[in-house]
Write a protein that holds these residues in place. Structure first.
Motif, PDB file in Angstrom:
ATOM      1  N   GLU A  96       0.827  -1.201   0.000  1.00  0.00           N
ATOM      2  CA  GLU A  96       0.000   0.000   0.000  1.00  0.00           C
ATOM      3  C   GLU A  96       0.861   1.251   0.000  1.00  0.00           C
ATOM      4  OE1 GLU A  96      -3.736   1.053   2.695  1.00  0.00           O
ATOM      5  OE2 GLU A  96      -1.844   1.547   3.720  1.00  0.00           O
ATOM      6  N   ARG A  97       1.916   1.251   0.810  1.00  0.00           N
ATOM      7  CA  ARG A  97       2.791   2.410   0.937  1.00  0.00           C
ATOM      8  C   ARG A  97       3.447   2.768  -0.396  1.00  0.00           C
ATOM      9  NH1 ARG A  97       6.127   0.310   4.263  1.00  0.00           N
ATOM     10  NH2 ARG A  97       4.962   0.862   6.129  1.00  0.00           N
ATOM     11  N   GLU A  98       3.748   1.766  -1.198  1.00  0.00           N
ATOM     12  CA  GLU A  98       4.477   1.999  -2.438  1.00  0.00           C
ATOM     13  C   GLU A  98       3.590   1.959  -3.680  1.00  0.00           C
ATOM     14  OE1 GLU A  98       7.559  -0.902  -2.486  1.00  0.00           O
ATOM     15  OE2 GLU A  98       8.347  -0.314  -0.533  1.00  0.00           O
ATOM     16  N   ALA A  99       2.287   1.717  -3.495  1.00  0.00           N
ATOM     17  CA  ALA A  99       1.381   1.571  -4.631  1.00  0.00           C
ATOM     18  C   ALA A  99       1.303   2.866  -5.440  1.00  0.00           C
ATOM     19  CB  ALA A  99      -0.009   1.176  -4.150  1.00  0.00           C
ATOM     20  N   ILE A 100       1.227   2.719  -6.765  1.00  0.00           N
ATOM     21  CA  ILE A 100       1.034   3.887  -7.622  1.00  0.00           C
ATOM     22  C   ILE A 100      -0.446   4.079  -7.934  1.00  0.00           C
ATOM     23  CG2 ILE A 100       3.332   3.720  -8.625  1.00  0.00           C
ATOM     24  CD1 ILE A 100       2.065   2.438 -11.100  1.00  0.00           C
ATOM     25  N   ASP A 101      -1.240   3.052  -7.706  1.00  0.00           N
ATOM     26  CA  ASP A 101      -2.670   3.121  -7.944  1.00  0.00           C
ATOM     27  C   ASP A 101      -3.366   2.274  -6.876  1.00  0.00           C
ATOM     28  OD1 ASP A 101      -4.757   3.669 -10.526  1.00  0.00           O
ATOM     29  OD2 ASP A 101      -5.320   2.065  -9.158  1.00  0.00           O
ATOM     30  N   LEU A 102      -4.356   2.863  -6.225  1.00  0.00           N
ATOM     31  CA  LEU A 102      -5.044   2.174  -5.125  1.00  0.00           C
ATOM     32  C   LEU A 102      -6.536   2.431  -5.253  1.00  0.00           C
ATOM     33  CD1 LEU A 102      -4.197   0.603  -2.459  1.00  0.00           C
ATOM     34  CD2 LEU A 102      -4.554   2.778  -1.293  1.00  0.00           C
ATOM     35  N   SER A 103      -7.328   1.359  -5.252  1.00  0.00           N
ATOM     36  CA  SER A 103      -8.783   1.477  -5.360  1.00  0.00           C
ATOM     37  C   SER A 103      -9.426   0.717  -4.211  1.00  0.00           C
ATOM     38  CB  SER A 103      -9.275   0.904  -6.694  1.00  0.00           C
ATOM     39  OG  SER A 103      -8.700   1.603  -7.792  1.00  0.00           O
ATOM     40  N   GLU A 137      -4.400   2.585  21.212  1.00  0.00           N
ATOM     41  CA  GLU A 137      -3.670   3.786  20.791  1.00  0.00           C
ATOM     42  C   GLU A 137      -2.548   3.432  19.808  1.00  0.00           C
ATOM     43  OE1 GLU A 137      -4.443   6.993  21.295  1.00  0.00           O
ATOM     44  OE2 GLU A 137      -6.257   6.068  22.121  1.00  0.00           O
ATOM     45  N   ARG A 138      -1.940   2.275  19.991  1.00  0.00           N
ATOM     46  CA  ARG A 138      -0.900   1.844  19.051  1.00  0.00           C
ATOM     47  C   ARG A 138      -1.496   1.659  17.661  1.00  0.00           C
ATOM     48  NH1 ARG A 138       0.917  -2.256  16.408  1.00  0.00           N
ATOM     49  NH2 ARG A 138      -0.773  -3.624  17.094  1.00  0.00           N
ATOM     50  N   ARG A 139      -2.686   1.084  17.603  1.00  0.00           N
ATOM     51  CA  ARG A 139      -3.334   0.862  16.309  1.00  0.00           C
ATOM     52  C   ARG A 139      -3.774   2.178  15.679  1.00  0.00           C
ATOM     53  NH1 ARG A 139      -6.786  -4.779  16.306  1.00  0.00           N
ATOM     54  NH2 ARG A 139      -5.380  -6.006  17.625  1.00  0.00           N
ATOM     55  N   VAL A 140      -4.236   3.112  16.497  1.00  0.00           N
ATOM     56  CA  VAL A 140      -4.611   4.427  15.969  1.00  0.00           C
ATOM     57  C   VAL A 140      -3.393   5.105  15.343  1.00  0.00           C
ATOM     58  CG1 VAL A 140      -5.374   6.756  16.585  1.00  0.00           C
ATOM     59  CG2 VAL A 140      -6.563   4.768  17.533  1.00  0.00           C
ATOM     60  N   SER A 141      -2.281   5.093  16.053  1.00  0.00           N
ATOM     61  CA  SER A 141      -1.062   5.730  15.541  1.00  0.00           C
ATOM     62  C   SER A 141      -0.602   5.090  14.237  1.00  0.00           C
ATOM     63  CB  SER A 141       0.055   5.635  16.589  1.00  0.00           C
ATOM     64  OG  SER A 141      -0.278   6.360  17.749  1.00  0.00           O
ATOM     65  N   ALA A 142      -0.651   3.758  14.187  1.00  0.00           N
ATOM     66  CA  ALA A 142      -0.237   3.044  12.981  1.00  0.00           C
ATOM     67  C   ALA A 142      -1.137   3.410  11.807  1.00  0.00           C
ATOM     68  CB  ALA A 142      -0.254   1.539  13.228  1.00  0.00           C
ATOM     69  N   GLU A 145      -0.274   6.918  10.531  1.00  0.00           N
ATOM     70  CA  GLU A 145       1.000   6.930   9.816  1.00  0.00           C
ATOM     71  C   GLU A 145       0.830   6.490   8.371  1.00  0.00           C
ATOM     72  OE1 GLU A 145       3.716   4.511  11.968  1.00  0.00           O
ATOM     73  OE2 GLU A 145       3.820   5.871  13.699  1.00  0.00           O
ATOM     74  N   ARG A 146      -0.106   5.571   8.122  1.00  0.00           N
ATOM     75  CA  ARG A 146      -0.345   5.082   6.761  1.00  0.00           C
ATOM     76  C   ARG A 146      -0.842   6.182   5.845  1.00  0.00           C
ATOM     77  NH1 ARG A 146      -4.792   1.199   7.479  1.00  0.00           N
ATOM     78  NH2 ARG A 146      -4.769   1.156   5.212  1.00  0.00           N
ATOM     79  N   GLN A 147      -1.440   7.218   6.414  1.00  0.00           N
ATOM     80  CA  GLN A 147      -2.086   8.235   5.594  1.00  0.00           C
ATOM     81  C   GLN A 147      -1.123   9.165   4.868  1.00  0.00           C
ATOM     82  OE1 GLN A 147      -5.009  10.168   8.092  1.00  0.00           O
ATOM     83  NE2 GLN A 147      -6.133   8.265   8.472  1.00  0.00           N
ATOM     84  N   CYS A 148       0.174   8.960   5.063  1.00  0.00           N
ATOM     85  CA  CYS A 148       1.161   9.760   4.329  1.00  0.00           C
ATOM     86  C   CYS A 148       1.015   9.547   2.831  1.00  0.00           C
ATOM     87  CB  CYS A 148       2.575   9.424   4.791  1.00  0.00           C
ATOM     88  SG  CYS A 148       3.095   7.723   4.456  1.00  0.00           S
ATOM     89  N   ILE A 149       0.430   8.426   2.424  1.00  0.00           N
ATOM     90  CA  ILE A 149       0.242   8.152   0.998  1.00  0.00           C
ATOM     91  C   ILE A 149      -0.666   9.199   0.352  1.00  0.00           C
ATOM     92  CG2 ILE A 149      -1.756   6.637   1.303  1.00  0.00           C
ATOM     93  CD1 ILE A 149      -0.711   4.908  -0.939  1.00  0.00           C
ATOM     94  N   LEU A 150      -1.519   9.854   1.146  1.00  0.00           N
ATOM     95  CA  LEU A 150      -2.429  10.868   0.606  1.00  0.00           C
ATOM     96  C   LEU A 150      -1.702  12.139   0.212  1.00  0.00           C
ATOM     97  CD1 LEU A 150      -5.368  10.635   3.182  1.00  0.00           C
ATOM     98  CD2 LEU A 150      -5.164   9.441   0.999  1.00  0.00           C
ATOM     99  N   HIS A 151      -0.506  12.331   0.773  1.00  0.00           N
ATOM    100  CA  HIS A 151       0.208  13.592   0.590  1.00  0.00           C
ATOM    101  C   HIS A 151       1.585  13.371  -0.013  1.00  0.00           C
ATOM    102  CE1 HIS A 151      -3.019  15.235   3.054  1.00  0.00           C
ATOM    103  NE2 HIS A 151      -2.764  14.302   3.946  1.00  0.00           N
ATOM    104  N   HIS A 152       1.706  12.350  -0.820  1.00  0.00           N
ATOM    105  CA  HIS A 152       2.985  12.049  -1.452  1.00  0.00           C
ATOM    106  C   HIS A 152       3.388  13.178  -2.390  1.00  0.00           C
ATOM    107  CE1 HIS A 152       6.002   9.713  -3.747  1.00  0.00           C
ATOM    108  NE2 HIS A 152       6.086   9.004  -2.644  1.00  0.00           N
ATOM    109  N   LYS A 153       4.696  13.427  -2.484  1.00  0.00           N
ATOM    110  CA  LYS A 153       5.209  14.512  -3.328  1.00  0.00           C
ATOM    111  C   LYS A 153       4.704  14.375  -4.760  1.00  0.00           C
ATOM    112  CE  LYS A 153       9.400  15.659  -2.597  1.00  0.00           C
ATOM    113  NZ  LYS A 153      10.904  15.657  -2.555  1.00  0.00           N
TER     114      LYS A 153
END
Length: 272
Positions: A96-103, A137-142, A145-153
């Motif tokens: 998911e982190r490296e995907a170029i296309d996600l549906s 709380e650990r699961r919330v944080s994780a 963190e995954r949501q960085c994919i929404l703001h990729h350069k």
């Protein structure tokens, strides 16, 4: 439909470290090795850092280029495996982190990539058996963190279809619900992101069998991911992935289009 078996995480890291050592011994950089294999250097880095498992065919290619006499192929063939994926499988998260296309199609809860912190916390507070505070709380944080994919350069191509029923639930209460709706409305304006609502009252529906995710990797591999109550599957079989891709294509025609979805979210927010 067969799940891809997930390799033991420590074994994945060990094979990755061996790959890095063999590469350095061959006096090659990650970029140089990637060029010889027709892969991006980030793919090599992911393998060496244990974030991506080394596949058997690639292990054989590496043994040939690095002249390691089959060592990596043997290591991969003898790695212990885990038969069942946990709900958020480590391998899927890496893809998911490296995907170029996600549906993503979801009919039970707001997709994790689009959840606010408060909504995510409400989701994990709903788990049965109940989670302890620290684990929740650990699961919330994780998840956040995954949501960085929404703001990729370089924006990825991200598509989400959400059942209208998901937006009617008030997980966490009215304030959390309103905040989540506002967040979804903001997300509709992110570059590369498409959000569609599947409305009530459909006479036909391509997603009755439940939620799923489709993704395309940087190497143009097409995968699918499906979750159940006590396990999950990462699907690589082309025929099975194709079936889900056809379902998703039909869902896109049945759901509100992105502009109609913005209007529906505005309406829901205006009614509060």
């Amino acid at each position: 439909m067969h799940p891809r078996k997930r390799k033991n995480a420590s074994s994945v890291r060990l094979v990755g470290a061996l790959t890095a050592q063999f590469r350095r011994s061959a006096r090659l950089t990650q970029r140089e090795l990637g060029e010889r294999l027709g892969l991006h250097e980030e793919t090599i880095a992911s393998i060496e850092q244990g974030r991506r498992p080394l596949k058997p065919d690639l292990a054989e290619d590496l043994d040939r280029i690095l002249e390691t006499k089959g060592a990596l192929a043997v290591a991969v063939a003898n790695m212990p495996e885990v038969d069942k994926f946990p709900v958020w499988a480590a391998e899927f998260i890496d893809y998911e982190r490296e995907a170029i296309d996600l549906s993503t199609y979801e009919n039970q809860v707001v997709p994790g990539l689009l959840q606010t912190e408060a909504y995510a916390r409400a989701v994990f507070r709903s788990v049965v058996p109940l989670l302890g505070d620290e684990e929740a709380e650990r699961r919330v944080s994780a998840r956040l963190e995954r949501q960085c994919i929404l703001h990729h350069k370089v924006p990825r191509t991200l598509s989400f279809i959400i059942s209208e029923a998901v937006l009617m639930d008030h997980l966490g209460g009215g304030t959390v619900h309103a905040e989540q709706l506002r967040h979804l409305r903001l997300c509709t304006d992110l570059p590369g992101l498409s959000l569609q609502i599947m409305p009530f009252g459909r006479q036909t529906h391509a997603g009755l069998e439940g939620p799923f995710v489709l993704l395309e990797t940087a190497d143009h591999e097409h995968l699918a991911y499906v979750e159940a109550h006590r396990g999950s599957m990462l699907i690589s079989d082309p025929d099975e992935v194709s079936i889900l891709a056809r379902k998703y294509a039909m869902l896109r025609t049945q759901a509100l289009n992105p502009d109609e979805t913005k209007g529906e979210l505005d309406r829901l927010l205006g009614e509060r």
